[in-house]
Design an enzyme around this catalytic site. Sequence first.
Site, PDB file in Angstrom:
ATOM      1  N   HIS A  93       7.140  -0.620  -8.800  1.00  0.00           N
ATOM      2  CA  HIS A  93       6.909  -2.274  -8.080  1.00  0.00           C
ATOM      3  C   HIS A  93       5.789  -3.075  -8.737  1.00  0.00           C
ATOM      4  CE1 HIS A  93       6.909  -5.490  -4.737  1.00  0.00           C
ATOM      5  NE2 HIS A  93       7.010  -4.501  -4.659  1.00  0.00           N
ATOM      6  N   ILE A 139       3.488  -5.966  -9.161  1.00  0.00           N
ATOM      7  CA  ILE A 139       2.820  -6.833  -7.796  1.00  0.00           C
ATOM      8  C   ILE A 139       2.455  -6.169  -6.380  1.00  0.00           C
ATOM      9  CG2 ILE A 139       3.400  -8.477  -6.598  1.00  0.00           C
ATOM     10  CD1 ILE A 139       5.205  -9.622  -8.415  1.00  0.00           C
ATOM     11  N   GLY A 193       3.654  -6.985  -0.413  1.00  0.00           N
ATOM     12  CA  GLY A 193       3.956  -7.751   0.574  1.00  0.00           C
ATOM     13  C   GLY A 193       2.881  -6.690   2.118  1.00  0.00           C
ATOM     14  N   VAL A 194       4.035  -5.969   1.913  1.00  0.00           N
ATOM     15  CA  VAL A 194       3.868  -4.970   3.031  1.00  0.00           C
ATOM     16  C   VAL A 194       2.032  -4.363   3.152  1.00  0.00           C
ATOM     17  CG1 VAL A 194       6.062  -4.606   4.003  1.00  0.00           C
ATOM     18  CG2 VAL A 194       4.668  -3.543   2.322  1.00  0.00           C
ATOM     19  N   GLU A 214      -0.857  -4.822   5.444  1.00  0.00           N
ATOM     20  CA  GLU A 214      -1.027  -3.529   5.863  1.00  0.00           C
ATOM     21  C   GLU A 214      -2.876  -3.175   5.442  1.00  0.00           C
ATOM     22  OE1 GLU A 214      -2.495   0.385   6.927  1.00  0.00           O
ATOM     23  OE2 GLU A 214      -0.996  -0.677   7.747  1.00  0.00           O
TER      24      GLU A 214
END
Length: 147
Positions: free
Chosen positions: A49, A55, A58-59, A63
Amino acid sequence: MEMDINEIREYLPHRYPFLLVDRVTELTLGELIVGYKNVSINEPFFNGHFPHHPIMPGVLVLEALAQVCGILGFKTVNKLPADGYVYYLVGSDNVRFKRPVMPGDCLVLEARVEREKRGIWKFACRATVGGELACEADIICAERKVA
């Protein structure tokens, strides 16, 4: 009130690769927590990723914010995972990502308690890099007893 990684590990059940808080720099019981995550190219998620433009997903930013919420909740009610308690991320609202988080960034994680009722907590959260907003969200966590 500050916390190093050893104390953080007492208040979060997460371990590598999912322990996403390196240090707590400010904590006011029942009100506010500020901590950070040093983002390294050695993070396992960067392998996929994205290999040519890494990057932080986003999750995982979300978290990391939820983890500081859990620390604040645990510290406020004076409980520990070792006592058989856990904070579950049960909801998120108004989530907005404003800039990517990349290797080399210091992700500052801030959560403010908006309310707590019967073990359900709502937090207003912000993640920043160099003073620039990376993510904002309202996060809901639930304290639960586990066997």
